[in-house]
Every structure is written in C-alpha cells, then in structure tokens.
Design an enzyme around this catalytic site. Structure first.
Site, short mmCIF file in Angstrom:
data_model
loop_
_atom_site.label_atom_id
_atom_site.label_comp_id
_atom_site.label_asym_id
_atom_site.label_seq_id
_atom_site.Cartn_x
_atom_site.Cartn_y
_atom_site.Cartn_z
N VAL A 32 0.81 -1.22 0.00
CA VAL A 32 0.00 0.00 0.00
C VAL A 32 0.85 1.27 0.00
O VAL A 32 0.30 2.37 -0.02
CB VAL A 32 -0.96 0.02 1.21
N GLY A 33 2.16 1.13 0.03
CA GLY A 33 3.00 2.32 0.02
C GLY A 33 4.47 1.98 -0.12
O GLY A 33 4.92 0.94 0.35
N LYS A 34 5.21 2.87 -0.80
CA LYS A 34 6.65 2.71 -0.95
C LYS A 34 7.32 4.06 -0.72
O LYS A 34 6.73 5.11 -0.97
CB LYS A 34 7.01 2.20 -2.34
N GLY A 35 8.56 4.01 -0.26
CA GLY A 35 9.30 5.25 -0.04
C GLY A 35 10.76 4.93 0.18
O GLY A 35 11.20 3.78 0.04
N TYR A 81 12.18 4.74 2.92
CA TYR A 81 12.29 3.90 4.10
C TYR A 81 12.12 2.42 3.77
O TYR A 81 12.57 1.55 4.50
CB TYR A 81 11.20 4.30 5.11
N GLY A 82 11.40 2.10 2.67
CA GLY A 82 11.08 0.72 2.34
C GLY A 82 9.66 0.62 1.80
O GLY A 82 9.25 1.42 0.95
N ASP A 99 10.34 14.62 12.49
CA ASP A 99 10.04 14.44 11.07
C ASP A 99 8.52 14.49 10.86
O ASP A 99 7.96 13.67 10.12
CB ASP A 99 10.61 13.12 10.56
#
Length: 508
Positions: free
Chosen positions: A209-212, A214-215, A331
């Site tokens: 459901v998500g990528k960035g 961070y992983g 952050d």
C-alpha cells in the site's frame, strides 16, 4: 561413549606431553615425596625420544585413561608428583632405586557413578522434553485465548453496519478486544516481547500500500484483522531499531499515536527483513487523503485538533509507574500522519525521535544518520543554529512542522463553495525535491511563509486555525506556540462550535 573416552585419553596424553612439567599437578599419589639430588636410572616407555631408559632425579609412572607412560623428572619437576589435579590422570613417582618405576602400577579406584549433573541420554531427553512440553502448553493456551476472544468480538455484515457503531473518541472499529487483551500493561506498548518475536510467521502479506525511501508498507492479516507491516530497507535499519526501542520502552498508547503491535525480523530470499507491525488505517496517510478528499470546517478542526493532541502526548513527560519521557518527533509531516475512519488522525514514524527525561536528566538523540524532510525543516535547522543539546529546541522544530501540516489541511477545506487543490508547503517557491540550500534561502534568508487564502478569514473556525499556524511559524523558536497551547486553543474552538451547533438545533 567409547569414542568420547578415547578422545579424552588422547587429549589428556597430548596435554601431558606438551605442557611444561611445572604446570602439571598430581592428585593420586599419596606418598609424601622428599627432595633428592641423587640421579637414578628410570624405565622409559611411551615417551618421545626415549630409548628404553633415562636418567633423572625422579622416576615417574603415569596412566591417562588407561594409557601408561614411564620416564624421568628433573629435580625442578618434583612438585609435579604431588599436585596434578586432572580427572583421568594418575602420576606416581619414586627415586629409591634404579628402574623403580617399573614396579609402579595404577592403584585400584572404587567405581563411582557419575554425578546427577552429568547429562546422560535420559538427562538429555528430559532437558529437551520438558521445555517442549511447556512450550506446547503455552501455545495451546494462547490459541484457546485467541479463539475465545474472537468469539466475543462483534461481526458486521458490511461497512455500513460498522459505521453505525458508537465509536469512542479515537478508537478504530478494525480493532477489538484482542489487542487490549494481548497488549502489555507495563511501560512498553504492543504485544509482549517474546510474542513479538514470532509475529512475522503469523502474518500473511496481502498487498503493498505504500513505498518510499524507508522501504515498503504492506497490508497484512493477523488473527482475522488487517494490520500494517512496514518493511524497512537495509539502509534505514537504524529507524527500525529506534522505533522498536521507543515503542517497547515507552508508554505510547494514545488515540492520536499510531497503534503499535509488534516488531520482528524475518528472512526472505537469503536476506533479513525488518518488520514493524501496527494498526492498519485504510484511508492512508494524511498526504494521500488530502489528494482526493475535501473537508468541511468542522472536519478540518477535528483533524487539526487530533494532530495537536498526538503531538502533546509525545512532547509531555509523564511521571508515574507507567509514565513516559518527553519525545520530539523531528520528522512531522502529512506523509507521517495517518487518517482514521472517525475523521481523526494519528502520528506515525518515530524513527528520528529524540527522548528526554527531566526527571532522570538525560537526552537521547539516537544515532540515526538520517535527517528530517527538508521541506518541513525549521529555520534554525536549515541555518544550523539549533541548540542540539537542548531538548526544547527539538520540540520547537515540531511546532514549525505542525503549522505546515495545519496549512495543508485548511487548503482542502471548503468555505463558501471554494476549495484549493492539494499542494505541499512552499510549492510555489521551491521545486518538487528541494535542496537544503534552496529551502534555507526561502525560509531563512527571504523568510517566506505559505500564503493563506482570503476565504479562511470569513469563517470563525478557519480564521482561528490560520492565526494558530502563523504563531507556529515565528522565526525565533522560543516565540512559537507550544503543542499544549495549540491543543487548548483548538479544543476551545471545538467546544464553541459544538455549542453553536446545539444552539442552532434548539432555535430550529
């Protein structure tokens, strides 16, 4: 057992041949041996470079686990005859006549059963079987508990039924009694540590459901519930360690902080994966939500107040048996805030958090080399004037970022039929991926602040929120509002809005 005995004998013999004589000690000789300067001829066998006899001050006879040896000691080695203490080694000495060690034999030792501490086959079986039996009992009890809890949990035919629930403030209908029953009541948050170590084997990953940087974030299922699994990239493992450390040692269970379940490691394709398992919120991040959703002023206020409430809980040190130190996020941004089904938000991603305890007088900044997001950096971070040894400085940078998040939410709020498209802070003065220098020039040199649409001034809720965000953006960090002051202002605004709504209903 025969192979073990032979091995012991070989090792002991090698030890006797190699170790200097003044380091060998004898335990079996019962004679009191007197010193002598007279040389005697001794029988010599099973010794290196030994022709059959040798000359020395003492003749010795040894038996090492059945292997016999004879030879000579010099006067300086006399202590060897009385002080050897090696199991399975027998040494006897004499010097009363030539070849006297030919007559020496190993004394008969009564048979002694091995002590109970020695692990024979039966002992090994017991040592293995008992823990396995206990583990099986614990596993069965855990399964029974899970099944019992699931039988107590209400089921809904569809989402409309779930939406009709009376949801307590901040609660999420995806999570029933199971988390409350399993979660520890101690200083940490989430499941007991030993249970966490098995979580990766119990979760089925369903969809990414998500990528960035961070992983990745996956939706998984665990005991019938959806959970979020954040899989950290190898270059960001320090963030995983930091979040794991904070969640497991700090009481962070709060409606507006992302609910933590467990942290675990697992192996995939010959590499180690670092997992952080949390509550799952299908509406996604605030950043994602604002792309496709607009708000009314009351919904805007609810969101803003919930973010401020979460930040207050982080910033506040609680002194009690289940207390917590103060935490600065470092952050804070719309991508690190999740939207819940009841319209509130919860703060996530504590990988850069700073911990401070005034009670214990310590400041823990961690050792994560990663820095925050440049677009949300406060002026003192960009011009490197921040006092890194003072915890209050980190809280003040959070307030700067909070003001930017409030600005993002108000842009997507409809007033008089007008709403603006989603845009990130400073979209009109820096590129999509601004450099440190570009942000420093805009924020520190030009002292530019995000612009506010005129429509905000025409609504009492949004005009107050606009005033709050401006007071979060002061160039001087001490001049900014505190998270507590922001929450109090928005709480009063919320109460006033409720009273106005109630009065309007009564008038109608």
């Amino acid at each position: 057992m025969g192979e073990v005995t032979i091995l012991k004998a070989l090792l002991a013999t090698a030890w006797l041949l190699c170790v200097p004589a003044d380091q060998i000690t004898d335990y079996s000789s019962t004679e009191e041996v007197a010193g002598s300067s007279r040389l005697v001829t001794c029988a010599c066998e099973n010794r290196p470079n030994c022709p059959g006899t040798c000359s020395g001050h003492w003749c010795f006879f040894t038996v090492v686990h059945g292997v016999q040896s004879r030879g000579c000691f010099e006067q300086a080695q006399y202590e060897t005859c009385r002080t050897a203490r090696i199991p399975g080694l027998h040494i006897s000495c004499c010097n009363n006549k030539d070849l006297c060690n030919e007559d020496l034999t190993e004394p008969k030792v009564p048979e002694v059963k091995p002590p109970a501490s020695e692990t024979g086959p039966d002992s090994v079986i017991m040592l293995v079987a008992v823990p396995l039996l206990l583990l099986l009992i614990v596993a069965m009890a855990t399964c029974a508990l899970v099944l019992w809890l699931r039988s107590r949990k209400p089921h809904y035919k569809d989402d409309d039924d779930a939406a009709m629930m009376k949801i307590p403030a901040g609660a999420d209908p995806n999570y029933g009694d199971i988390f409350d029953e399993f979660c520890t009541s101690g200083s940490g948050t989430g499941l007991p540590y030993l249970v966490q170590r098995t979580m990766a084997r119990q979760i089925s990953l369903v969809e990414c459901v998500g990528k960035g940087r961070y992983g990745e974030v996956w939706r998984g299922t665990w005991t019938g519930e959806s959970v979020a699994v954040k899989i950290f990239s190898s270059r960001d493992e320090q963030s995983w360690f930091r979040e794991t450390e904070i969640y497991n040692t700090v009481q962070l269970r709060h409606d507006n902080i992302l609910g933590f379940i467990a942290s675990d490691m697992t192996s995939k394709n010959s590499s180690t994966q670092l997992w952080l398992i949390t509550h799952f919120h299908e509406l996604g991040s605030l950043y994602d939500f604002l792309q496709y959703s607009s708000l009314d002023p009351e919904g805007c206020l609810r969101m803003c107040l919930s973010v401020a409430s979460g930040l207050v809980h982080l910033h506040t040190e609680i002194l009690s048996t289940q207390g917590k130190p103060a935490i600065a996020h470092r952050d804070l941004k719309s991508r690190n805030i999740l939207v819940k089904r009841n319209g509130q938000c919860c703060i996530a991603d504590l990988g850069l958090a700073v911990i401070h305890s005034q009670n214990n007088d310590y400041l823990d900044v961690g050792n994560n080399p990663r820095v925050g997001t440049k677009r949300y950096m406060a002026p003192e971070v960009l011009d490197e004037s921040i006092r890194v040894e003072v915890f209050e400085s980190y809280k003040q940078t959070d307030i700067w970022a909070l003001g930017l998040v409030l600005w993002e939410i108000t842009r997507r709020t409809v007033v008089n039929g007008i709403v603006e498209e989603y845009r990130p802070p400073f979209f009109d003065v820096v590129p999509s991926d601004p450099s440190f220098e570009e942000m420093r020039k805009v924020v520190c040199v030009d002292q530019y602040r995000p612009s506010l649409h005129n429509r905000l001034c025409s609504h009492p809720i949004l005009s107050t929120i606009a005033k709050v965000m401006k007071e979060c953006w002061f160039q001087s960090p001490p001049a900014r509002l505190t998270a507590l002051r922001v929450r109090k202002t928005l709480s009063k605004l919320d109460q006033d809005a409720d009273q106005s709504t109630e009065k309007l209903k009564q008038d109608v």
